[in-house]
Design a protein around this motif. Structure first.
Motif, PDB file in Angstrom:
ATOM      1  N   LEU A 187       0.836  -1.200   0.000  1.00  0.00           N
ATOM      2  CA  LEU A 187       0.000   0.000   0.000  1.00  0.00           C
ATOM      3  C   LEU A 187       0.872   1.252   0.000  1.00  0.00           C
ATOM      4  CD1 LEU A 187      -2.663   1.526   0.220  1.00  0.00           C
ATOM      5  CD2 LEU A 187      -2.644   1.073   2.688  1.00  0.00           C
ATOM      6  N   ILE A 188       1.936   1.250   0.794  1.00  0.00           N
ATOM      7  CA  ILE A 188       2.857   2.390   0.817  1.00  0.00           C
ATOM      8  C   ILE A 188       3.454   2.610  -0.568  1.00  0.00           C
ATOM      9  CG2 ILE A 188       5.088   3.199   1.720  1.00  0.00           C
ATOM     10  CD1 ILE A 188       4.353   1.760   4.364  1.00  0.00           C
ATOM     11  N   ASP A 189       3.836   1.521  -1.236  1.00  0.00           N
ATOM     12  CA  ASP A 189       4.399   1.631  -2.581  1.00  0.00           C
ATOM     13  C   ASP A 189       3.391   2.245  -3.539  1.00  0.00           C
ATOM     14  OD1 ASP A 189       6.441   0.870  -4.705  1.00  0.00           O
ATOM     15  OD2 ASP A 189       4.701  -0.273  -5.406  1.00  0.00           O
ATOM     16  N   ALA A 190       2.115   1.805  -3.462  1.00  0.00           N
ATOM     17  CA  ALA A 190       1.079   2.351  -4.342  1.00  0.00           C
ATOM     18  C   ALA A 190       0.878   3.843  -4.082  1.00  0.00           C
ATOM     19  CB  ALA A 190      -0.230   1.590  -4.141  1.00  0.00           C
ATOM     20  N   LEU A 191       0.918   4.249  -2.826  1.00  0.00           N
ATOM     21  CA  LEU A 191       0.757   5.661  -2.487  1.00  0.00           C
ATOM     22  C   LEU A 191       1.950   6.485  -2.977  1.00  0.00           C
ATOM     23  CD1 LEU A 191      -0.614   5.203   1.148  1.00  0.00           C
ATOM     24  CD2 LEU A 191      -1.921   6.024  -0.834  1.00  0.00           C
ATOM     25  N   GLN A 192       3.152   5.908  -2.889  1.00  0.00           N
ATOM     26  CA  GLN A 192       4.330   6.615  -3.390  1.00  0.00           C
ATOM     27  C   GLN A 192       4.263   6.796  -4.902  1.00  0.00           C
ATOM     28  OE1 GLN A 192       7.532   4.193  -1.625  1.00  0.00           O
ATOM     29  NE2 GLN A 192       8.162   5.996  -0.475  1.00  0.00           N
ATOM     30  N   ARG A 193       3.728   5.790  -5.591  1.00  0.00           N
ATOM     31  CA  ARG A 193       3.577   5.899  -7.048  1.00  0.00           C
ATOM     32  C   ARG A 193       2.603   7.016  -7.420  1.00  0.00           C
ATOM     33  NH1 ARG A 193       5.483   1.428 -10.054  1.00  0.00           N
ATOM     34  NH2 ARG A 193       6.298  -0.246  -8.747  1.00  0.00           N
ATOM     35  N   GLN A 194       1.737   7.373  -6.491  1.00  0.00           N
ATOM     36  CA  GLN A 194       0.833   8.498  -6.700  1.00  0.00           C
ATOM     37  C   GLN A 194       1.517   9.834  -6.448  1.00  0.00           C
ATOM     38  OE1 GLN A 194      -2.585   9.373  -7.446  1.00  0.00           O
ATOM     39  NE2 GLN A 194      -2.269   7.512  -8.594  1.00  0.00           N
ATOM     40  N   GLY A 195       2.765   9.783  -5.986  1.00  0.00           N
ATOM     41  CA  GLY A 195       3.510  11.005  -5.733  1.00  0.00           C
ATOM     42  C   GLY A 195       3.385  11.528  -4.327  1.00  0.00           C
TER      43      GLY A 195
ATOM     44  N   HIS B 194      -7.636  -1.537   0.021  1.00  0.00           N
ATOM     45  CA  HIS B 194      -7.238  -0.129  -0.030  1.00  0.00           C
ATOM     46  C   HIS B 194      -6.209   0.088  -1.134  1.00  0.00           C
ATOM     47  CE1 HIS B 194      -9.078   2.022   3.396  1.00  0.00           C
ATOM     48  NE2 HIS B 194      -9.164   0.828   3.940  1.00  0.00           N
ATOM     49  N   ARG B 195      -5.275  -0.840  -1.238  1.00  0.00           N
ATOM     50  CA  ARG B 195      -4.254  -0.707  -2.275  1.00  0.00           C
ATOM     51  C   ARG B 195      -4.876  -0.798  -3.659  1.00  0.00           C
ATOM     52  NH1 ARG B 195      -1.285  -4.424  -5.196  1.00  0.00           N
ATOM     53  NH2 ARG B 195       0.678  -3.639  -6.020  1.00  0.00           N
ATOM     54  N   ALA B 196      -5.868  -1.679  -3.828  1.00  0.00           N
ATOM     55  CA  ALA B 196      -6.538  -1.815  -5.125  1.00  0.00           C
ATOM     56  C   ALA B 196      -7.210  -0.513  -5.527  1.00  0.00           C
ATOM     57  CB  ALA B 196      -7.570  -2.944  -5.070  1.00  0.00           C
ATOM     58  N   VAL B 197      -7.805   0.172  -4.548  1.00  0.00           N
ATOM     59  CA  VAL B 197      -8.445   1.460  -4.837  1.00  0.00           C
ATOM     60  C   VAL B 197      -7.402   2.490  -5.251  1.00  0.00           C
ATOM     61  CG1 VAL B 197      -9.760   3.370  -3.847  1.00  0.00           C
ATOM     62  CG2 VAL B 197     -10.404   1.022  -3.325  1.00  0.00           C
TER      63      VAL B 197
ATOM     64  N   LEU C 149       6.290  10.804   2.270  1.00  0.00           N
ATOM     65  CA  LEU C 149       6.159   9.925   3.429  1.00  0.00           C
ATOM     66  C   LEU C 149       5.298  10.561   4.515  1.00  0.00           C
ATOM     67  CD1 LEU C 149       9.685   8.293   3.843  1.00  0.00           C
ATOM     68  CD2 LEU C 149       7.606   7.283   2.911  1.00  0.00           C
ATOM     69  N   ALA C 150       5.374  11.886   4.639  1.00  0.00           N
ATOM     70  CA  ALA C 150       4.535  12.565   5.625  1.00  0.00           C
ATOM     71  C   ALA C 150       3.060  12.424   5.266  1.00  0.00           C
ATOM     72  CB  ALA C 150       4.916  14.041   5.714  1.00  0.00           C
ATOM     73  N   ALA C 151       2.740  12.569   3.978  1.00  0.00           N
ATOM     74  CA  ALA C 151       1.353  12.419   3.531  1.00  0.00           C
ATOM     75  C   ALA C 151       0.891  10.969   3.680  1.00  0.00           C
ATOM     76  CB  ALA C 151       1.222  12.867   2.079  1.00  0.00           C
ATOM     77  N   ILE C 152       1.796  10.028   3.381  1.00  0.00           N
ATOM     78  CA  ILE C 152       1.457   8.607   3.544  1.00  0.00           C
ATOM     79  C   ILE C 152       1.193   8.298   5.012  1.00  0.00           C
ATOM     80  CG2 ILE C 152       2.396   6.258   3.386  1.00  0.00           C
ATOM     81  CD1 ILE C 152       3.837   7.175   0.828  1.00  0.00           C
TER      82      ILE C 152
ATOM     83  N   GLY D 155      13.569 -12.481 -23.928  1.00  0.00           N
ATOM     84  CA  GLY D 155      13.506 -13.548 -22.934  1.00  0.00           C
ATOM     85  C   GLY D 155      13.066 -13.085 -21.556  1.00  0.00           C
ATOM     86  N   SER D 156      12.996 -11.778 -21.352  1.00  0.00           N
ATOM     87  CA  SER D 156      12.519 -11.267 -20.070  1.00  0.00           C
ATOM     88  C   SER D 156      10.984 -11.300 -20.039  1.00  0.00           C
ATOM     89  CB  SER D 156      13.027  -9.844 -19.838  1.00  0.00           C
ATOM     90  OG  SER D 156      12.531  -8.973 -20.844  1.00  0.00           O
ATOM     91  N   LEU D 157      10.410 -10.831 -18.954  1.00  0.00           N
ATOM     92  CA  LEU D 157       8.961 -10.859 -18.785  1.00  0.00           C
ATOM     93  C   LEU D 157       8.448  -9.463 -18.468  1.00  0.00           C
ATOM     94  CD1 LEU D 157       8.767 -14.055 -16.552  1.00  0.00           C
ATOM     95  CD2 LEU D 157       8.015 -13.901 -18.934  1.00  0.00           C
ATOM     96  N   GLN D 158       7.377  -9.065 -19.138  1.00  0.00           N
ATOM     97  CA  GLN D 158       6.692  -7.822 -18.823  1.00  0.00           C
ATOM     98  C   GLN D 158       5.627  -8.152 -17.782  1.00  0.00           C
ATOM     99  OE1 GLN D 158       7.400  -4.614 -20.262  1.00  0.00           O
ATOM    100  NE2 GLN D 158       9.221  -5.809 -20.782  1.00  0.00           N
ATOM    101  N   VAL D 159       5.784  -7.618 -16.581  1.00  0.00           N
ATOM    102  CA  VAL D 159       4.924  -7.990 -15.459  1.00  0.00           C
ATOM    103  C   VAL D 159       4.168  -6.774 -14.947  1.00  0.00           C
ATOM    104  CG1 VAL D 159       4.849  -9.013 -13.150  1.00  0.00           C
ATOM    105  CG2 VAL D 159       6.568  -9.787 -14.805  1.00  0.00           C
ATOM    106  N   ASP D 160       2.852  -6.900 -14.866  1.00  0.00           N
ATOM    107  CA  ASP D 160       2.034  -5.865 -14.243  1.00  0.00           C
ATOM    108  C   ASP D 160       2.111  -6.089 -12.736  1.00  0.00           C
ATOM    109  OD1 ASP D 160       0.044  -4.216 -13.200  1.00  0.00           O
ATOM    110  OD2 ASP D 160      -1.239  -4.422 -14.953  1.00  0.00           O
ATOM    111  N   THR D 161       3.038  -5.389 -12.099  1.00  0.00           N
ATOM    112  CA  THR D 161       3.282  -5.625 -10.675  1.00  0.00           C
ATOM    113  C   THR D 161       2.089  -5.222  -9.809  1.00  0.00           C
ATOM    114  OG1 THR D 161       4.405  -3.478 -10.533  1.00  0.00           O
ATOM    115  CG2 THR D 161       5.774  -5.432 -10.892  1.00  0.00           C
ATOM    116  N   GLY D 162       1.240  -4.334 -10.328  1.00  0.00           N
ATOM    117  CA  GLY D 162       0.056  -3.963  -9.584  1.00  0.00           C
ATOM    118  C   GLY D 162      -0.961  -5.082  -9.489  1.00  0.00           C
ATOM    119  N   LEU D 163      -0.941  -5.996 -10.473  1.00  0.00           N
ATOM    120  CA  LEU D 163      -1.880  -7.115 -10.495  1.00  0.00           C
ATOM    121  C   LEU D 163      -1.243  -8.439 -10.095  1.00  0.00           C
ATOM    122  CD1 LEU D 163      -3.849  -6.456 -13.819  1.00  0.00           C
ATOM    123  CD2 LEU D 163      -4.646  -6.071 -11.487  1.00  0.00           C
ATOM    124  N   LEU D 164       0.086  -8.451  -9.923  1.00  0.00           N
ATOM    125  CA  LEU D 164       0.771  -9.716  -9.691  1.00  0.00           C
ATOM    126  C   LEU D 164       0.277 -10.427  -8.439  1.00  0.00           C
ATOM    127  CD1 LEU D 164       2.934 -11.774 -10.441  1.00  0.00           C
ATOM    128  CD2 LEU D 164       4.590 -10.389  -9.170  1.00  0.00           C
TER     129      LEU D 164
END
Length: 232
Positions: free
Chosen positions: A58-66, A91-94, A69-72, A139-148
């Motif tokens: 969840l913290i990672d998702a909030l950081q991706r929103q910009g 909450h993270r999904a939202v 840490l104080a706001a988080i 040979g690498s993988l494209q991964v949607d880490t938000g859905l993993l």
């Protein structure tokens, strides 16, 4: 050893690997109060539960929103203190629903490490069918880490792969219909406003609408399951 959280406990190294962060980051978040303290076991070893992992995600998702840490910190302080890993995932999904794309290029070993377990080739194929993983030319993988995390959890659902994909189709069809109807409703409501005001309103409304959809769907699904169990 178990904690009050769901599932197995993790050492700080295992938690950091599952969350895709460093041990130093975990300890830094702990000192900031962003993570609850671990359960201290024998030999003073700290053990973390799945709620710690969900909170890191969840913290990672909030950081991706910009968010800073104080706001988080302020955001997390507003949450009930006893949220389960499942509740934190919701909450993270939202949050992730209006975050930028989270597709990353990973090696096979990195995918296993982020998934928290060794994935078989069949597992990877199923994740591919769910549009979570896609092979790249090198040979690498494209991964949607938000859905993993959701995709890995679906691997353990006692339903056939076809049923899971059919359920995904149902959800997509109905969510698109709801999004279209809501979009027309909001568009008509702000038709007389200038484009900048409309853009600002959309940015504010999107998380509220997603939260409302999530809440109403949870309640509707709970009622449907309750009725189904009455019939069995």
């Amino acid at each position: 050893m178990t904690t009050q959280a769901e599932g197995p406990t993790l050492t700080v190294d295992e938690l950091a690997a599952r969350a895709g962060v460093t041990v130093r980051t975990v300890r830094f978040y702990s000192t900031r109060g962003l993570l609850p303290p671990p359960v201290i076991g024998p030999r003073r070893v700290g053990h973390y539960g799945l709620e710690h992992l969900a909170r890191l995600e969840l913290i990672d998702a909030l950081q991706r929103q910009g968010m800073t840490l104080a706001a988080i910190d302020r955001y997390l302080q507003q949450l009930p203190p006893d949220l389960s890993a499942h509740d934190l995932a919701l909450h993270r999904a939202v949050v992730a629903s209006w975050a930028p794309d989270t597709v990353e290029t990973l090696t096979r070993d990195e995918l296993d490490r982020l998934a928290g377990r060794a994935l078989s080739e069949e597992d990877v194929a199923r994740l591919g069918a769910m549009n979570v993983v896609a092979p790249a030319d090198d040979g690498s993988l494209q991964v949607d880490t938000g859905l993993l995390r959701l995709g890995v959890q679906l691997l353990d659902v006692p339903l056939s792969h076809e049923t899971v994909l059919a359920a995904r189709t149902v959800l997509l069809d109905h969510s698109r219909a709801a999004a279209h109807a809501l979009s027309r409703l909001l568009r008509d409501a702000v038709a007389e406003r200038d484009p900048q005001a409309v853009k600002s309103l959309s940015a504010h409304m999107q998380p509220l609408v997603v939260q409302a959809l999530l809440t109403t769907f949870q309640r509707s699904l709970r009622e449907e399951l309750r009725e189904w169990l009455k019939e069995t």
